[in-house]
Design an enzyme around this catalytic site. Structure first.
Site, PDB file in Angstrom:
ATOM      1  N   ASP A  22      -6.741   4.195  -5.142  1.00 21.87           N
ATOM      2  CA  ASP A  22      -7.445   4.054  -3.865  1.00 21.87           C
ATOM      3  C   ASP A  22      -8.075   5.416  -3.594  1.00 21.87           C
ATOM      4  O   ASP A  22      -8.337   6.154  -4.556  1.00 21.87           O
ATOM      5  CB  ASP A  22      -6.469   3.622  -2.753  1.00 21.87           C
ATOM      6  CG  ASP A  22      -7.185   3.132  -1.496  1.00 21.87           C
ATOM      7  OD1 ASP A  22      -7.728   2.022  -1.505  1.00 21.87           O
ATOM      8  OD2 ASP A  22      -7.213   3.871  -0.491  1.00 21.87           O
TER       9      ASP A  22
ATOM     10  N   LYS B 259       0.868  -1.183   0.000  1.00 22.60           N
ATOM     11  CA  LYS B 259       0.000   0.000   0.000  1.00 22.60           C
ATOM     12  C   LYS B 259       0.901   1.227   0.000  1.00 22.60           C
ATOM     13  O   LYS B 259       2.033   1.169   0.485  1.00 22.60           O
ATOM     14  CB  LYS B 259      -0.873   0.010   1.266  1.00 22.60           C
ATOM     15  CG  LYS B 259      -2.145   0.787   1.123  1.00 22.60           C
ATOM     16  CD  LYS B 259      -3.223   0.013   0.370  1.00 22.60           C
ATOM     17  CE  LYS B 259      -4.425   0.874   0.072  1.00 22.60           C
ATOM     18  NZ  LYS B 259      -5.503   0.099  -0.539  1.00 22.60           N
TER      19      LYS B 259
HETATM   20  P1  NDP Z   1     -12.979   7.584  -3.407  1.00 21.52           P
HETATM   21  O1  NDP Z   1     -11.997   8.623  -3.071  1.00 21.52           O
HETATM   22  O2  NDP Z   1     -13.388   7.358  -4.814  1.00 21.52           O
HETATM   23  O3  NDP Z   1     -14.327   7.788  -2.562  1.00 21.52           O
HETATM   24  C1  NDP Z   1     -14.341   7.942  -1.184  1.00 21.52           C
HETATM   25  C2  NDP Z   1     -15.713   8.463  -0.812  1.00 21.52           C
HETATM   26  O4  NDP Z   1     -15.859   8.451   0.606  1.00 21.52           O
HETATM   27  C3  NDP Z   1     -15.944   9.906  -1.258  1.00 21.52           C
HETATM   28  O5  NDP Z   1     -17.284  10.044  -1.662  1.00 21.52           O
HETATM   29  C4  NDP Z   1     -15.690  10.701   0.020  1.00 21.52           C
HETATM   30  O6  NDP Z   1     -16.393  11.922   0.064  1.00 21.52           O
HETATM   31  C5  NDP Z   1     -16.273   9.746   1.037  1.00 21.52           C
HETATM   32  N1  NDP Z   1     -15.747   9.966   2.379  1.00 21.52           N
HETATM   33  C6  NDP Z   1     -14.464  10.106   2.751  1.00 21.52           C
HETATM   34  N2  NDP Z   1     -14.390  10.273   4.071  1.00 21.52           N
HETATM   35  C7  NDP Z   1     -15.664  10.240   4.519  1.00 21.52           C
HETATM   36  C8  NDP Z   1     -16.255  10.344   5.792  1.00 21.52           C
HETATM   37  N3  NDP Z   1     -15.502  10.513   6.876  1.00 21.52           N
HETATM   38  N4  NDP Z   1     -17.616  10.249   5.888  1.00 21.52           N
HETATM   39  C9  NDP Z   1     -18.389  10.062   4.788  1.00 21.52           C
HETATM   40  N5  NDP Z   1     -17.874   9.958   3.560  1.00 21.52           N
HETATM   41  C10 NDP Z   1     -16.539  10.038   3.436  1.00 21.52           C
HETATM   42  O7  NDP Z   1     -12.376   6.240  -2.768  1.00 21.52           O
HETATM   43  P2  NDP Z   1     -12.696   4.742  -3.155  1.00 21.52           P
HETATM   44  O8  NDP Z   1     -14.131   4.588  -3.435  1.00 21.52           O
HETATM   45  O9  NDP Z   1     -11.704   4.286  -4.144  1.00 21.52           O
HETATM   46  O10 NDP Z   1     -12.325   4.010  -1.785  1.00 21.52           O
HETATM   47  C11 NDP Z   1     -13.237   3.947  -0.687  1.00 21.52           C
HETATM   48  C12 NDP Z   1     -12.774   2.868   0.286  1.00 21.52           C
HETATM   49  O11 NDP Z   1     -12.697   1.610  -0.407  1.00 21.52           O
HETATM   50  C13 NDP Z   1     -11.386   3.081   0.895  1.00 21.52           C
HETATM   51  O12 NDP Z   1     -11.379   2.551   2.203  1.00 21.52           O
HETATM   52  C14 NDP Z   1     -10.490   2.243   0.004  1.00 21.52           C
HETATM   53  O13 NDP Z   1      -9.307   1.836   0.658  1.00 21.52           O
HETATM   54  C15 NDP Z   1     -11.397   1.053  -0.246  1.00 21.52           C
HETATM   55  N6  NDP Z   1     -11.060   0.269  -1.425  1.00 21.52           N
HETATM   56  C16 NDP Z   1     -11.004   0.860  -2.677  1.00 21.52           C
HETATM   57  C17 NDP Z   1     -10.708   0.095  -3.777  1.00 21.52           C
HETATM   58  C18 NDP Z   1     -10.769   0.647  -5.158  1.00 21.52           C
HETATM   59  O14 NDP Z   1     -10.705  -0.148  -6.096  1.00 21.52           O
HETATM   60  N7  NDP Z   1     -10.907   1.943  -5.353  1.00 21.52           N
HETATM   61  C19 NDP Z   1     -10.327  -1.342  -3.643  1.00 21.52           C
HETATM   62  C20 NDP Z   1     -10.513  -1.866  -2.318  1.00 21.52           C
HETATM   63  C21 NDP Z   1     -10.830  -1.065  -1.260  1.00 21.52           C
HETATM   64  P3  NDP Z   1     -15.810  13.262  -0.629  1.00 21.52           P
HETATM   65  O15 NDP Z   1     -15.972  13.047  -2.106  1.00 21.52           O
HETATM   66  O16 NDP Z   1     -16.681  14.320  -0.067  1.00 21.52           O
HETATM   67  O17 NDP Z   1     -14.377  13.363  -0.208  1.00 21.52           O
END
Ligand code: NDP
Length: 447
Positions: free
Chosen positions: A167, A127
């Site tokens: 991520d 990571k």
């Molecule tokens: P993104 O950056 O695309 O999306 C994250 C989302 O979460 C955004 O909408 C963000 O809001 C929101 N967010 C962040 N912090 C908070 C909070 N405290 N409360 C509410 N909403 C929040 O990330 P991903 O979708 O890629 O990743 C999300 C999770 O999934 C992470 O934990 C990541 O490690 C995990 N993951 C991702 C993978 C992938 O393929 N992308 C693979 C496996 C796991 P805002 O837009 O307002 O910042």
């Protein structure tokens, strides 16, 4: 001396990796599930497999220098934690986040190692990321930061060495900038990153894979209970890559998606999210980098700026935002709202102390290492496709993704089913992954 008890192990870990609370909590959680199995196998105990698998192979730390739009020089911290490459090249995402700490990346790299093992594919665990906050930054600044970051990262990665992906805050746009810089630095157009655009070596399903995989996991767990997703009330946190694609597949599989959130608030859809509303949210969040508040007015949703999405009653909760978003208070809200199943799209969304509360509330929890493994699985397909120069169709990729998620579910059941027929998915995932990692470690010797 090999650790004989959890307390021995905890002391040993604290001495080697001091002051890393998230990493310790994760490693201890895994060790609790593994200790009985590990202690029962004398050859594993003697080889200290549990301890050896707890420490990363390498941690690279670097400073990233870049210039903002005003010509000011900015300095960021960057890291790559390479945990284990026993089963395949190091593999794991990059995230850009204000205040990001090495501790978080250590815990995510450990989790990623177990996740890769669970998929059954040739994947190691790593990571990385930087304490760069993209909020309010122009596209030019993001490009320059990505280029500067890659200049520092490039010596540690490569197709057979370490293959980062996206991520949090690192999506297809950022991977494009990172890949472009890797190509310029090395002169190589190779699979050194996944999550690339489909037009230049990417997979047609990588963007959707993690979220779709979460929905497939939900379907598999429900199928074991002789139920389906049809009509289930689903609440999802986040409105990013994972959340929106989980919502998309849940809708297609007949579920009712009642809420989505972002870092500023949440949208409650009393009548369920409609496909055209999801398309609009995707445009706002994924194309325009906006917020739910920007489009809420044109949706059938109630927008709540000062509450938590878990207040909405549901059957299934899919935390897909970030780590530690669910503590005891959120578990109470979920239990009060009738939730029975929590499938982790995010990595580590449940605080370590809240796991017991979920069990006490009779809410089944499927950990991220099992439920969100679809992304890394399709990353592996992306590498195979690029090496073999075979453009796989979305249908082929989706069929393979479904097979991988089904197989992960079966492994969790095989290793986590109790005498009463109930499945402890977290313990099952840890034991199944460890079984594969331990055998590889044993076969590859000490040194
Ligand atoms: P993104 O950056 O695309 O999306 C994250 C989302 O979460 C955004 O909408 C963000 O809001 C929101 N967010 C962040 N912090 C908070 C909070 N405290 N409360 C509410 N909403 C929040 O990330 P991903 O979708 O890629 O990743 C999300 C999770 O999934 C992470 O934990 C990541 O490690 C995990 N993951 C991702 C993978 C992938 O393929 N992308 C693979 C496996 C796991 P805002 O837009 O307002 O910042």
């Amino acid at each position: 001396m090999p650790a004989r008890t959890i307390d021995d192990y905890a002391r040993w870990l604290e001495e080697r990796v001091p002051a890393c609370s998230q990493f310790h909590a994760t490693a201890l959680g895994i060790a609790r599930d593994l200790m009985p199995v590990h202690q029962a196998r004398e050859e594993w105990r003697k080889l200290r497999l549990l301890e050896r698998l707890s420490l990363p192979d390498a941690v690279h730390t670097f400073t990233v220098e870049w210039e903002d739009d005003e010509g000011q020089v900015q300095l960021q911290r960057g890291w790559r934690v390479q945990h284990a490459n026993l089963l395949g090249p190091y593999k794991g995402g990059l995230r850009f986040q204000r205040g990001l700490q090495l501790d978080t990346l250590r815990f995510l790299a450990l989790e990623q190692t177990y996740k890769g093992a669970l998929t059954g594919l040739p994947l190691g665990g790593a990571k990385g990321g930087a304490d760069f906050d993209p909020e309010g930054r122009s596209a030019g600044e993001i490009m320059r930061f990505c280029q500067a970051f890659m200049t520092r990262l490039a010596p540690y990665i490569g197709p057979d060495r370490d293959v980062p992906a996206g991520d949090e805050n690192v999506g297809e746009r950022e991977i494009g900038f990172l890949f472009g810089q890797y190509r310029r630095l090395t002169g190589l157009h190779v699979g050194a990153l996944t999550g690339k655009g489909p037009g230049y070596g990417g997979s047609k399903l990588r963007t959707e894979a993690t979220g779709y995989g979460v929905a497939y996991m939900a379907r598999a767990v429900l199928a074991r209970q002789e139920q389906s997703l049809e009509g289930q009330r689903v609440v999802i946190s986040g409105a990013g890559n994972v959340a929106l694609h989980a919502a998309e597949r849940c809708l297609q599989l007949g579920a009712r998606v009642l809420a989505l959130s972002d870092s500023r608030g949440y949208c409650h859809f009393p009548d369920g999210l409609a496909p055209e509303e999801l398309a609009q949210i995707k445009r706002t969040k994924l194309d325009d980098y906006g917020h739910l508040a920007d489009c809420a007015g044109s949706l059938t949703a109630d927008y709540v700026g000062d509450g938590e999405v878990w207040e909405v009653e549901c059957d299934l909760a899919l935390p897909c935002a970030t780590q530690n978003e669910i503590g005891r208070a959120q578990v109470e809200a979920l239990a009060a709202g009738g939730c029975r199943l929590l499938i982790e799209g995010a990595n580590g969304p449940v605080e370590p102390g809240a796991e017991d509360a979920l069990a006490a509330a009779d809410i089944i929890r499927v950990p991220g290492k099992a439920a969100n493994a679809g992304g890394v699985a399709v990353s592996d397909f992306e590498l195979a496709q690029q090496e073999g120069r075979l453009p796989w169709t979305r249908e082929t990729l989706d069929a393979r993704l479904q097979q991988v998620m089904q197989a992960i579910h079966e492994r969790c059941v095989e290793f986590g089913e109790g005498e009463d027929g109930r499945v402890d998915y977290a313990a099952g995932a840890n034991r199944a992954a460890f079984d594969r990692l331990a055998r590889a470690m044993q076969a590859q010797g000490v040194g």
